[in-house]
Scaffold this motif. Structure first.
Motif, PDB file in Angstrom:
ATOM      1  N   ALA A   1      40.050 -16.853  74.262  1.00 62.97           N
ATOM      2  CA  ALA A   1      39.102 -17.131  73.181  1.00 62.97           C
ATOM      3  C   ALA A   1      37.877 -16.231  73.290  1.00 62.97           C
ATOM      4  CB  ALA A   1      38.686 -18.600  73.205  1.00 62.97           C
ATOM      5  N   ARG A   2      37.359 -16.106  74.524  1.00 60.64           N
ATOM      6  CA  ARG A   2      36.179 -15.262  74.753  1.00 60.64           C
ATOM      7  C   ARG A   2      36.467 -13.816  74.384  1.00 60.64           C
ATOM      8  NH1 ARG A   2      35.292 -11.897  79.137  1.00 60.64           N
ATOM      9  NH2 ARG A   2      33.134 -11.312  79.518  1.00 60.64           N
ATOM     10  N   CYS A   3      37.626 -13.311  74.814  1.00 58.48           N
ATOM     11  CA  CYS A   3      37.930 -11.905  74.548  1.00 58.48           C
ATOM     12  C   CYS A   3      38.323 -11.664  73.095  1.00 58.48           C
ATOM     13  CB  CYS A   3      39.028 -11.414  75.496  1.00 58.48           C
ATOM     14  SG  CYS A   3      38.435 -11.241  77.194  1.00 58.48           S
ATOM     15  N   PHE A   4      38.883 -12.692  72.447  1.00 67.39           N
ATOM     16  CA  PHE A   4      39.125 -12.568  71.003  1.00 67.39           C
ATOM     17  C   PHE A   4      37.793 -12.406  70.282  1.00 67.39           C
ATOM     18  CE2 PHE A   4      39.617 -13.893  66.670  1.00 67.39           C
ATOM     19  CZ  PHE A   4      40.892 -13.483  66.295  1.00 67.39           C
ATOM     20  N   ILE A   5      36.837 -13.307  70.627  1.00 68.85           N
ATOM     21  CA  ILE A   5      35.517 -13.255  69.999  1.00 68.85           C
ATOM     22  C   ILE A   5      34.782 -11.969  70.393  1.00 68.85           C
ATOM     23  CG2 ILE A   5      33.244 -14.359  69.899  1.00 68.85           C
ATOM     24  CD1 ILE A   5      34.738 -17.049  70.436  1.00 68.85           C
ATOM     25  N   GLY A   6      34.781 -11.685  71.716  1.00 68.47           N
ATOM     26  CA  GLY A   6      34.053 -10.515  72.206  1.00 68.47           C
ATOM     27  C   GLY A   6      34.614  -9.210  71.666  1.00 68.47           C
ATOM     28  N   ASN A   7      35.931  -9.082  71.693  1.00 67.08           N
ATOM     29  CA  ASN A   7      36.546  -7.842  71.218  1.00 67.08           C
ATOM     30  C   ASN A   7      36.406  -7.702  69.714  1.00 67.08           C
ATOM     31  OD1 ASN A   7      37.742  -6.057  73.187  1.00 67.08           O
ATOM     32  ND2 ASN A   7      39.483  -5.897  71.811  1.00 67.08           N
ATOM     33  N   ALA A   8      36.517  -8.843  69.004  1.00 65.47           N
ATOM     34  CA  ALA A   8      36.327  -8.809  67.554  1.00 65.47           C
ATOM     35  C   ALA A   8      34.938  -8.280  67.229  1.00 65.47           C
ATOM     36  CB  ALA A   8      36.512 -10.206  66.972  1.00 65.47           C
TER      37      ALA A   8
ATOM     38  N   VAL B   1      25.027  -7.170  70.742  1.00 65.45           N
ATOM     39  CA  VAL B   1      24.216  -8.354  70.431  1.00 65.45           C
ATOM     40  C   VAL B   1      25.083  -9.447  69.800  1.00 65.45           C
ATOM     41  CG1 VAL B   1      22.352  -9.253  68.992  1.00 65.45           C
ATOM     42  CG2 VAL B   1      22.055  -7.079  70.186  1.00 65.45           C
ATOM     43  N   ILE B   2      25.880  -9.081  68.810  1.00 70.80           N
ATOM     44  CA  ILE B   2      26.727 -10.054  68.111  1.00 70.80           C
ATOM     45  C   ILE B   2      27.741 -10.662  69.075  1.00 70.80           C
ATOM     46  CG2 ILE B   2      28.455 -10.334  66.290  1.00 70.80           C
ATOM     47  CD1 ILE B   2      26.949  -8.140  64.736  1.00 70.80           C
ATOM     48  N   SER B   3      28.322  -9.851  69.922  1.00 69.75           N
ATOM     49  CA  SER B   3      29.317 -10.325  70.881  1.00 69.75           C
ATOM     50  C   SER B   3      28.717 -11.349  71.846  1.00 69.75           C
ATOM     51  CB  SER B   3      29.885  -9.140  71.675  1.00 69.75           C
ATOM     52  OG  SER B   3      30.791  -9.575  72.659  1.00 69.75           O
ATOM     53  N   ALA B   4      27.509 -11.080  72.363  1.00 68.20           N
ATOM     54  CA  ALA B   4      26.868 -11.991  73.322  1.00 68.20           C
ATOM     55  C   ALA B   4      26.591 -13.353  72.702  1.00 68.20           C
ATOM     56  CB  ALA B   4      25.573 -11.370  73.837  1.00 68.20           C
ATOM     57  N   ILE B   5      26.108 -13.381  71.486  1.00 70.54           N
ATOM     58  CA  ILE B   5      25.743 -14.630  70.824  1.00 70.54           C
ATOM     59  C   ILE B   5      26.953 -15.548  70.665  1.00 70.54           C
ATOM     60  CG2 ILE B   5      24.956 -15.648  68.647  1.00 70.54           C
ATOM     61  CD1 ILE B   5      23.105 -13.181  68.356  1.00 70.54           C
ATOM     62  N   PHE B   6      28.070 -14.982  70.248  1.00 70.90           N
ATOM     63  CA  PHE B   6      29.235 -15.816  69.936  1.00 70.90           C
ATOM     64  C   PHE B   6      30.150 -16.095  71.124  1.00 70.90           C
ATOM     65  CE2 PHE B   6      28.049 -14.297  65.687  1.00 70.90           C
ATOM     66  CZ  PHE B   6      28.098 -15.484  64.983  1.00 70.90           C
ATOM     67  N   SER B   7      30.078 -15.290  72.172  1.00 74.99           N
ATOM     68  CA  SER B   7      31.046 -15.452  73.257  1.00 74.99           C
ATOM     69  C   SER B   7      30.518 -16.208  74.484  1.00 74.99           C
ATOM     70  CB  SER B   7      31.565 -14.083  73.713  1.00 74.99           C
ATOM     71  OG  SER B   7      30.536 -13.299  74.278  1.00 74.99           O
ATOM     72  N   THR B   8      29.209 -16.486  74.551  1.00 71.66           N
ATOM     73  CA  THR B   8      28.649 -17.110  75.749  1.00 71.66           C
ATOM     74  C   THR B   8      29.253 -18.477  76.095  1.00 71.66           C
ATOM     75  OG1 THR B   8      26.551 -15.915  75.584  1.00 71.66           O
ATOM     76  CG2 THR B   8      26.539 -17.927  76.868  1.00 71.66           C
ATOM     77  N   PRO B   9      29.364 -19.441  75.174  1.00 73.75           N
ATOM     78  CA  PRO B   9      29.906 -20.757  75.566  1.00 73.75           C
ATOM     79  C   PRO B   9      31.297 -20.685  76.194  1.00 73.75           C
ATOM     80  CG  PRO B   9      28.819 -20.920  73.445  1.00 73.75           C
ATOM     81  CD  PRO B   9      28.895 -19.458  73.764  1.00 73.75           C
ATOM     82  N   VAL B  10      32.194 -19.907  75.610  1.00 75.14           N
ATOM     83  CA  VAL B  10      33.538 -19.816  76.193  1.00 75.14           C
ATOM     84  C   VAL B  10      33.511 -19.033  77.497  1.00 75.14           C
ATOM     85  CG1 VAL B  10      34.889 -20.186  74.100  1.00 75.14           C
ATOM     86  CG2 VAL B  10      34.054 -17.894  74.607  1.00 75.14           C
ATOM     87  N   ASP B  11      32.541 -18.135  77.650  1.00 76.91           N
ATOM     88  CA  ASP B  11      32.420 -17.394  78.902  1.00 76.91           C
ATOM     89  C   ASP B  11      31.994 -18.325  80.041  1.00 76.91           C
ATOM     90  OD1 ASP B  11      32.253 -14.588  80.189  1.00 76.91           O
ATOM     91  OD2 ASP B  11      30.345 -15.468  80.736  1.00 76.91           O
ATOM     92  N   VAL B  12      31.095 -19.251  79.766  1.00 73.86           N
ATOM     93  CA  VAL B  12      30.651 -20.213  80.779  1.00 73.86           C
ATOM     94  C   VAL B  12      31.821 -21.089  81.227  1.00 73.86           C
ATOM     95  CG1 VAL B  12      29.153 -22.201  81.238  1.00 73.86           C
ATOM     96  CG2 VAL B  12      28.273 -20.258  79.943  1.00 73.86           C
TER      97      VAL B  12
END
Length: 285
Positions: free
Chosen positions: A159-166, A200-211
């Motif tokens: 999920a994190r990499c889907f969001i981050g890579n997207a 910037v966009i990647s950090a905002i959306f991917s942090t919760p799943v990264d934790v």
């Protein structure tokens, strides 16, 4: 080759920030109610002071294997996936959502294959005060969790990499296209601006799943952590963290993650574009 070079340079440059992020995400509250680490700069200084400067690059081996393989595969998959989703449209006519979907799909598939390297890296980084060898960590995960132990936390990781890579690839592609259309020449300035936006966009959306991913991976195969809570899975972790630590706990380590994402994407895309020009004779499509 260009993607691998860019990934290696970016990973080595930003790994100390990643160490700080992981420590912030994993730390429990101390008996007096305070925390050992109060911010990512303080965390880096404290880790270096308590454990030596080399501790800031702990987990470098699996991190390089992971990034070079994952990022390289993501970029190999991105353009064909993007072109398939768009139905073969000219690049400047591909809608933004299709670029994002293609980037996310390429990232999710790639990280699923590389999940074991993330498990090993996370356990090496969370080992406070001791330096663990990559082989020893891998053997421990295998002994206690079997093959499934190496895919512990794969759901939030995908999920994190889907969001981050997207965000990173899709938004970079879109931002670069728009910057070029506005008159910015296809060169370092356009690459710098587009990669900063993507980070910037990647950090905002991917942090919760990264934790959540970090916590589950740190406990894979009986991995030792300072947390008293043992999570049974993704949903359990997502629910229990806000209950026990507050909703803000899902954004633990946000600032180092954001700093690393921005620095990483800028370092990566600048290196990638220059390597592409050397290897292919032109910047990326």
């Amino acid at each position: 080759a260009a993607a691998a070079i860019g990934a290696a340079v970016a990973e080595m440059s930003t790994l100390p920030i990643d160490i700080a992020k992981v420590r912030l995400q994993m730390q429990p509250r101390l008996p007096d109610g305070t925390y050992r680490y109060t911010g990512f700069l303080q965390a880096m200084v404290k880790v270096a002071g308590d454990e030596g400067v080399g501790a800031l690059w702990r987990g470098l081996q699996p991190a390089l294997v992971r990034q070079v393989s994952y990022t390289g595969l993501s970029f190999v998959l991105y353009e064909p996936v993007r072109n398939t989703i768009s139905g073969g449209r000219p690049k400047d006519e591909i809608p933004f959502y299709q670029r994002v979907l293609a980037g996310g799909t390429a990232g999710g598939v790639s990280i699923l294959a590389m999940n074991p390297t993330d498990v090993v890296k996370t356990q090496m980084q969370t080992a406070r005060g001791e330096s663990l060898a990559m082989g020893n960590v891998a053997r421990n995960v295998w002994a206690h969790g079997g093959i499934a132990g190496f895919w512990r936390g794969w759901q939030p990781n995908v999920a994190r990499c889907f969001i981050g890579n997207a965000a990173e690839i899709g938004c970079y592609d879109e931002a670069k296209t728009r910057l070029k259309a506005s008159g910015v020449p296809d060169g370092p300035l356009a690459h710098f601006g587009a990669s900063g936006i993507a980070g910037v966009i990647s950090a905002i959306f991917s942090t919760p799943v990264d934790v959540v991913k970090t916590r589950l991976m740190a406990q894979a195969g009986g991995g030792k952590t300072e947390l008293k809570v043992q999570y049974t899975g993704v949903v359990d972790c997502f629910l229990r963290m806000p209950q026990l630590e507050g909703v803000a706990s899902l954004y633990k380590g946000f600032w180092p993650l954001a700093a690393r994402k921005i620095v990483w994407t800028i370092a990566y895309f600048l290196t990638y574009e220059q390597a592409s020009k050397l290897v292919r004779g032109s910047y990326s499509d």
